[in-house]
Design a protein around this motif. Structure first.
Motif, PDB file in Angstrom:
ATOM      1  N   ASP A 174      11.198 -12.923  15.005  1.00  0.00           N
ATOM      2  CA  ASP A 174      11.913 -13.953  14.515  1.00  0.00           C
ATOM      3  C   ASP A 174      11.197 -14.377  13.245  1.00  0.00           C
ATOM      4  O   ASP A 174      11.601 -14.675  12.058  1.00  0.00           O
ATOM      5  N   VAL A 175       9.855 -14.488  13.479  1.00  0.00           N
ATOM      6  CA  VAL A 175       8.711 -14.769  12.168  1.00  0.00           C
ATOM      7  C   VAL A 175       9.064 -13.830  11.219  1.00  0.00           C
ATOM      8  O   VAL A 175       8.916 -14.181   9.734  1.00  0.00           O
ATOM      9  N   VAL A 176       8.954 -12.539  11.575  1.00  0.00           N
ATOM     10  CA  VAL A 176       9.256 -11.471  10.452  1.00  0.00           C
ATOM     11  C   VAL A 176      10.190 -11.414   9.704  1.00  0.00           C
ATOM     12  O   VAL A 176      10.571 -11.352   8.445  1.00  0.00           O
ATOM     13  N   CYS A 177      11.414 -11.692  10.552  1.00  0.00           N
ATOM     14  CA  CYS A 177      12.802 -11.745   9.800  1.00  0.00           C
ATOM     15  C   CYS A 177      12.694 -13.196   9.019  1.00  0.00           C
ATOM     16  O   CYS A 177      13.264 -12.969   7.973  1.00  0.00           O
ATOM     17  N   THR A 178      12.155 -14.234   9.325  1.00  0.00           N
ATOM     18  CA  THR A 178      12.159 -15.355   8.636  1.00  0.00           C
ATOM     19  C   THR A 178      11.265 -15.111   7.239  1.00  0.00           C
ATOM     20  O   THR A 178      11.928 -15.445   6.153  1.00  0.00           O
ATOM     21  N   ARG A 179      10.392 -14.413   7.247  1.00  0.00           N
ATOM     22  CA  ARG A 179       9.545 -13.933   6.068  1.00  0.00           C
ATOM     23  C   ARG A 179      10.135 -12.869   5.284  1.00  0.00           C
ATOM     24  O   ARG A 179      10.020 -12.949   4.068  1.00  0.00           O
ATOM     25  N   ALA A 180      10.984 -12.081   5.797  1.00  0.00           N
ATOM     26  CA  ALA A 180      11.404 -10.848   5.237  1.00  0.00           C
ATOM     27  C   ALA A 180      12.730 -11.226   4.215  1.00  0.00           C
ATOM     28  O   ALA A 180      12.812 -10.973   3.154  1.00  0.00           O
ATOM     29  N   GLU A 181      13.552 -12.220   4.678  1.00  0.00           N
ATOM     30  CA  GLU A 181      14.775 -12.455   4.014  1.00  0.00           C
ATOM     31  C   GLU A 181      14.694 -13.108   2.552  1.00  0.00           C
ATOM     32  O   GLU A 181      15.112 -12.403   1.763  1.00  0.00           O
ATOM     33  N   PRO A 182      13.823 -13.932   2.292  1.00  0.00           N
ATOM     34  CA  PRO A 182      13.641 -14.230   0.765  1.00  0.00           C
ATOM     35  C   PRO A 182      12.799 -13.305   0.083  1.00  0.00           C
ATOM     36  O   PRO A 182      13.027 -13.653  -1.477  1.00  0.00           O
ATOM     37  N   LEU A 183      12.288 -12.378   0.635  1.00  0.00           N
ATOM     38  CA  LEU A 183      11.728 -11.402  -0.196  1.00  0.00           C
ATOM     39  C   LEU A 183      12.341 -10.295  -0.433  1.00  0.00           C
ATOM     40  O   LEU A 183      12.299  -9.257  -1.117  1.00  0.00           O
ATOM     41  N   GLY A 184      13.813 -10.328  -0.283  1.00  0.00           N
ATOM     42  CA  GLY A 184      14.606  -9.139  -0.149  1.00  0.00           C
ATOM     43  C   GLY A 184      14.297  -8.018   0.598  1.00  0.00           C
ATOM     44  O   GLY A 184      14.799  -6.820   0.322  1.00  0.00           O
TER      45      GLY A 184
ATOM     46  N   ILE B  97       0.873  -1.074   0.012  1.00  0.00           N
ATOM     47  CA  ILE B  97       0.015   0.101   0.113  1.00  0.00           C
ATOM     48  C   ILE B  97       0.701   1.289  -0.159  1.00  0.00           C
ATOM     49  O   ILE B  97       0.165   2.448  -0.265  1.00  0.00           O
ATOM     50  N   ASN B  98       2.308   1.177   0.179  1.00  0.00           N
ATOM     51  CA  ASN B  98       2.947   2.321   0.092  1.00  0.00           C
ATOM     52  C   ASN B  98       3.436   2.783  -1.363  1.00  0.00           C
ATOM     53  O   ASN B  98       4.392   2.169  -1.821  1.00  0.00           O
ATOM     54  N   PRO B  99       3.157   3.748  -1.592  1.00  0.00           N
ATOM     55  CA  PRO B  99       3.410   3.939  -3.166  1.00  0.00           C
ATOM     56  C   PRO B  99       4.833   4.483  -3.331  1.00  0.00           C
ATOM     57  O   PRO B  99       5.548   4.419  -4.522  1.00  0.00           O
ATOM     58  N   LYS B 100       5.607   4.830  -2.245  1.00  0.00           N
ATOM     59  CA  LYS B 100       6.854   5.293  -2.275  1.00  0.00           C
ATOM     60  C   LYS B 100       7.873   3.989  -2.557  1.00  0.00           C
ATOM     61  O   LYS B 100       8.950   4.154  -2.883  1.00  0.00           O
ATOM     62  N   GLY B 101       7.415   2.925  -2.067  1.00  0.00           N
ATOM     63  CA  GLY B 101       8.120   1.551  -2.400  1.00  0.00           C
ATOM     64  C   GLY B 101       9.045   1.319  -1.236  1.00  0.00           C
ATOM     65  O   GLY B 101       9.223   2.001  -0.190  1.00  0.00           O
ATOM     66  N   GLY B 102      10.225   0.860  -1.491  1.00  0.00           N
ATOM     67  CA  GLY B 102      11.258   0.370  -0.588  1.00  0.00           C
ATOM     68  C   GLY B 102      11.406  -0.883  -0.318  1.00  0.00           C
ATOM     69  O   GLY B 102      10.568  -1.648  -0.465  1.00  0.00           O
ATOM     70  N   ASN B 103      12.704  -1.269   0.339  1.00  0.00           N
ATOM     71  CA  ASN B 103      12.750  -2.665   0.694  1.00  0.00           C
ATOM     72  C   ASN B 103      13.236  -2.587   2.319  1.00  0.00           C
ATOM     73  O   ASN B 103      13.879  -3.418   2.692  1.00  0.00           O
ATOM     74  N   THR B 104      13.162  -1.761   2.889  1.00  0.00           N
ATOM     75  CA  THR B 104      13.600  -1.703   4.516  1.00  0.00           C
ATOM     76  C   THR B 104      12.330  -1.850   5.446  1.00  0.00           C
ATOM     77  O   THR B 104      11.545  -0.650   5.472  1.00  0.00           O
ATOM     78  N   PHE B 105      12.293  -2.429   6.215  1.00  0.00           N
ATOM     79  CA  PHE B 105      11.135  -2.516   7.459  1.00  0.00           C
ATOM     80  C   PHE B 105      11.741  -2.432   8.702  1.00  0.00           C
ATOM     81  O   PHE B 105      12.861  -2.973   9.098  1.00  0.00           O
ATOM     82  N   PHE B 106      10.985  -1.463   9.448  1.00  0.00           N
ATOM     83  CA  PHE B 106      11.610  -1.300  10.973  1.00  0.00           C
ATOM     84  C   PHE B 106      10.683  -1.996  11.675  1.00  0.00           C
ATOM     85  O   PHE B 106       9.498  -2.255  11.779  1.00  0.00           O
ATOM     86  N   ILE B 107      11.404  -2.845  12.801  1.00  0.00           N
ATOM     87  CA  ILE B 107      10.569  -3.180  13.943  1.00  0.00           C
ATOM     88  C   ILE B 107      10.998  -2.670  15.426  1.00  0.00           C
ATOM     89  O   ILE B 107      12.236  -2.710  15.755  1.00  0.00           O
ATOM     90  N   ASP B 108       9.972  -2.286  16.054  1.00  0.00           N
ATOM     91  CA  ASP B 108      10.016  -1.915  17.451  1.00  0.00           C
ATOM     92  C   ASP B 108      11.150  -3.119  18.244  1.00  0.00           C
ATOM     93  O   ASP B 108      10.728  -4.025  18.255  1.00  0.00           O
TER      94      ASP B 108
END
Length: 821
Positions: free
Chosen positions: A194-204, A174-185
């Motif tokens: 851990d689950v978010v990191c597992t899912r993030a890695e193969p998606l770049g 939904i973010n029109p600016k794009g990007g591939n970096t995600f911040f976690i508190d």
């Protein structure tokens, strides 16, 4: 016509024929000897074994008996599982981290969780026979939307951690600016991280973990995940943080505690773009980690990007309001590799319980529970502070972090002596989380561990509210009449009966929708899941308190390996879609560890289940479709061309066996060999294992990995569309890449892919169901059930063929355990 011998207790011997057996097997299998004889006559074969030999290719058939031991009678199996349950110790767990003990109202426990009208219902694809269940899901959606302050919520997700991972990709879409970096508190739940990191890695996607107050340091992130309250208990006003993040073009997700939201400002009012979490503490037992209903709530503008299912209201032909699935992830069958999520189910039964819990208590009742929990927590904090220990945060809801220099372990041990579990953060820090079941006596016992004999009654009388006034909730919620009229047991009981009468489940009739539809969900299998020794264990309790669970899990893993021919299995994936993803991630890491990082192509037949393609994309693969021939089989010539064309990039082939067309393909061993010759791995989708158990084993005929659907083949009921369990099973060379868990050693290999679900053993609370089923069937009984499934399907195909031609058949004109007409 052959008959079979039987042992005195009714267990069939290895030469099972058409004898109908007494005992559990005879009650589980839906036909008797006379009916079997009638079907064989119609099929013009002399025995069940003769039919099976015609249907199952000889190249994969096995004659070895299943190594799962002899069948146990219902009483014997229950007695053994009761002995295992006795090895578990139910302590008072104040561990928190997203899991809280709760009280399931008996009227809901007896009339929903223990009622086959609710737990045997199939997914509500046909709304005309699912109105009761759909209304109950609308209740859940309404509760979540109201409490989170968002405009709509889905009909549940699998758990909080996977919901957070779905929120990550949702924000990217939904973010029109794009990007591939995600911040976690950094104060997010550790299993969520851990689950978010597992899912993030193969998606770049690059993940940054940090302090949300330092948002100025993260200008390039497309999305952020904040925890509210934090895992430490810290309760912050997220409004300014969300506003600052959004000013940089970042979109924000908040993982929130539903009970806290009854008395604190909802994230929607603070500006969040999406809110996720778990509804577990709304009446759903701990169950050693699951099953529990995750949730996601969004704004209307983004509703078409919402993963999972959404129940909506329509008008029927007579002008009456009726419910239906308005949006659902069966989009995979249309969009396939372009699908936005691989989730094809929800946690319906658990979502129903959570929604009904809210209806039973009503908004005022929910706030009373929340305020009581908070007051007990505030009193505990005051008592601990008075004993000379520092409380890390001034503002909190139900969780406190205590500074105990060099004394964390000794205080925690003192609590264990009182049968209480605290959370050891490190040698100097303890975490304590209270819940609905906490009593003043428990607070007093915890205070004793800190050397305090303070009077809890006095502490409660003088406790100061630790929720800052500026973030106290001021808006109403759950104002719909449903949440304000069923507060007596009589009214709730009648409401539940009214809803059940609008549904169709296996307590009334069969549901002939293919292999997803379960067979008998026996009462003996269901009985143990509500035993407190299984239902009351926290997933992060010390492992020595769950010895019975570990014994049962070990046996179940060994049985599943014996049945499938694989060498290792992980029970962590809490749905078939998550088992698919785990298997593909194991293949991906296997290639990476061998230096074959260029292997990124996954071949998938055109006939494959839609989640296969979606899972492959989530695992970082490029999907290449393989044609199917007119008989519904994989086009072997086209497969040859594909493996040669992509030889250097070939990672895996995903194939369902028997196929989704209900056919045993003769060339499956040739297919496996071809893929292996060109450096790939073979993933066999276990959705149709009903046709293989005891007759053929994927791990023996060439496959490298499979997921299994315990809610299809091994009797976990569908619950109206969930819960399910989707274990992943692998051959030895992939065992090092099974899922693991950040908080529990022994839940997977240290070299694994990371956590795939929030809890170490996924939906452990319903594992007694397949354990009981396998134990009561025994190896010969399991095999016999498979043979009868093939017999039934071929009989139906034969009887209907003149009026409704069967579209696909095997080489000898036979079908597997299902047919398409």
């Amino acid at each position: 016509m052959s008959t079979a011998a039987a042992t005195p207790d009714g267990t069939p011997t290895a030469d099972v024929g058409v004898e109908f057996f007494d005992g559990f097997l005879g009650r589980h299998v839906g036909v008797n000897a006379s009916e079997i004889a009638t079907m064989l006559e119609a099929l013009e074969v002399g025995s069940v074994d003769e039919l099976v030999a015609l249907a199952v290719p000889g190249s994969i058939a096995t004659t070895e008996p299943l190594a799962v031991g002899p069948a146990l009678g219902e009483e014997a199996a229950l007695a053994r599982l009761r002995e295992y349950a006795g090895r578990n110790e139910v302590f008072t767990s104040l561990i928190g981290l997203g899991y809280s003990n709760t009280m399931t109202p008996p009227v809901i426990l007896r009339n929903v969780l223990e009622n086959p009208a609710w737990y045997t219902a199939y997914t509500p694809y046909q709304p005309e026979i699912s109105q009761g269940r759909l209304e109950a899901l609308v209740n859940f959606q309404t509760v979540v939307a109201d409490l989170t302050g968002m405009e709509l919520a889905n009909a549940s997700l699998l758990d909080e951690a996977t919901a957070a991972a779905e929120a990550m990709t949702f924000l990217q879409r939904i973010n029109p600016k794009g990007g591939n970096t995600f911040f976690i508190d950094r104060d997010a739940l550790p299993q969520t991280l851990d689950v978010v990191c597992t899912r993030a890695e193969p998606l770049g996607i690059k993940v940054i973990i940090g302090d949300p107050s330092d948002v100025a340091n993260y200008p390039d992130v497309f999305g952020a995940l904040l925890q509210y309250p934090g895992a430490s208990g810290a309760l912050r006003d997220l409004g300014p943080i969300i506003k600052e993040l959004q000013s940089t073009g970042c979109r924000v997700a908040v993982a929130a505690d539903l009970l806290a939201l009854t008395i604190v400002t909802p994230p929607g009012e603070l500006g969040a773009d999406v809110v996720v979490g778990s509804a577990q503490r709304f009446g759903v037992p701990l169950g050693y980690g699951g099953p529990h209903a995750g949730y996601m709530a969004v704004r209307t503008a983004n509703q078409r990007q919402l993963p999972g299912r959404l129940v909506g209201a329509s008008i029927d032909t007579r002008g009456r309001t009726a419910f239906r699935l308005a949006l659902q992830t069966r989009e995979q069958h249309i969009r396939r590799e372009k699908a936005t999520s691989n989730i094809c189910t929800a946690q319906v039964l658990l979502a129903v319980i959570a929604g009904l819990y809210a209806a039973y208590h009503g908004p005022a009742g929910l706030q009373r529970i929340a305020r009581r929990v908070h007051r007990l927590t505030a009193a505990l904090a005051d008592g601990i502070h008075a004993a000379g220990f520092g409380i890390a945060h001034e503002a909190f809801f139900d969780t406190i972090t205590v500074n105990v220099p060099a004394r964390a372990r000794s205080i925690a041990d003192a609590a264990i002596d009182r049968r209480i579990n605290l959370r050891v953060v490190d040698g100097d820090t303890l975490g304590i989380s209270l819940d609905e079941t906490t009593t003043p006596e428990i607070v007093a016992a915890v205070l004793e561990c800190f050397g305090s004999n303070a009077d809890v009654t006095s502490l409660l009388a003088n406790a100061v509210d630790a929720i800052p006034p500026e973030i106290g909730r001021t808006t109403a919620f759950c104002s719909h009449p449903t949440f304000n009229r069923y507060h007596s047991e009589t009214n709730m009981m009648r409401y539940l009966r009214t809803l059940a009468d609008r549904d169709l489940a296996l307590d009334r009739t069969m549901i002939p929708l293919g292999s997803c539809t379960m067979k008998l969900n026996a009462a003996a299998e269901m009985q143990p899941i509500t035993w407190p020794e299984f239902a009351g264990i926290h997933p992060f309790a010390p492992v020595e308190q769950a010895e019975g669970y570990r014994t049962m899990i070990g046996e179940l893993e060994a049985w599943l390996c014996a049945i499938t021919g694989y060498d290792a299995v992980s029970l962590q994936p809490n749905a078939g879609s998550q088992g698919e993803l785990a298997g593909l991630l194991a293949i991906r890491k296997y290639h990476q560890e061998r230096g074959d990082t260029q292997r990124d192509v996954c071949l998938i037949p055109a006939s494959a289940h839609g989640t296969n393609a979606a899972s492959a994309v989530m695992a970082g693969f490029e999907v290449v479709v393989v044609k199917c021939d007119e008989a519904g089989n994989v086009d072997f010539d086209d497969l040859k061309q594909r493996v040669c064309a992509y030889e250097q990039r070939l990672s895996a082939l995903m194939v369902t066996y028997p196929s989704t067309h209900g056919v045993f393909e003769d060339h499956i061993t040739d297919i496996c060999e071809l893929v292996h010759e060109h450096g790939g791995q073979v993933y066999v989708d276990g959705a149709n294992l009903n046709a293989l158990v005891g007759l053929a084993a994927p791990g023996k005929f060439g496959a490298d990995v499979s997921h299994l659907n315990l809610h299809k083949t091994f009797c976990i009921p569908h619950g109206g569309g969930g819960p399910g369990i989707g274990p992943v099973a692998v051959r030895a060379h992939l065992a090092a890449y099974l899922p693991n868990h950040p908080l529990v050693r022994g839940a997977g290999p240290a070299t694994g892919i990371g956590a795939i679900s929030a809890a170490p053993w996924g939906s452990a609370g319903i594992l007694p169901i397949p354990w009981m089923y396998i134990a009561m069937m025994g190896g010969a009984g399991l095999t016999f059930a498979t043979k009868v499934a093939i017999l039934n399907a071929n009989y139906i195909a034969q009887r209907l063929n003149d009026a409704y031609p069967v579209l696909y058949r095997g080489a000898n004109g036979r079908v597997a355990h299902e047919c398409i007409i």
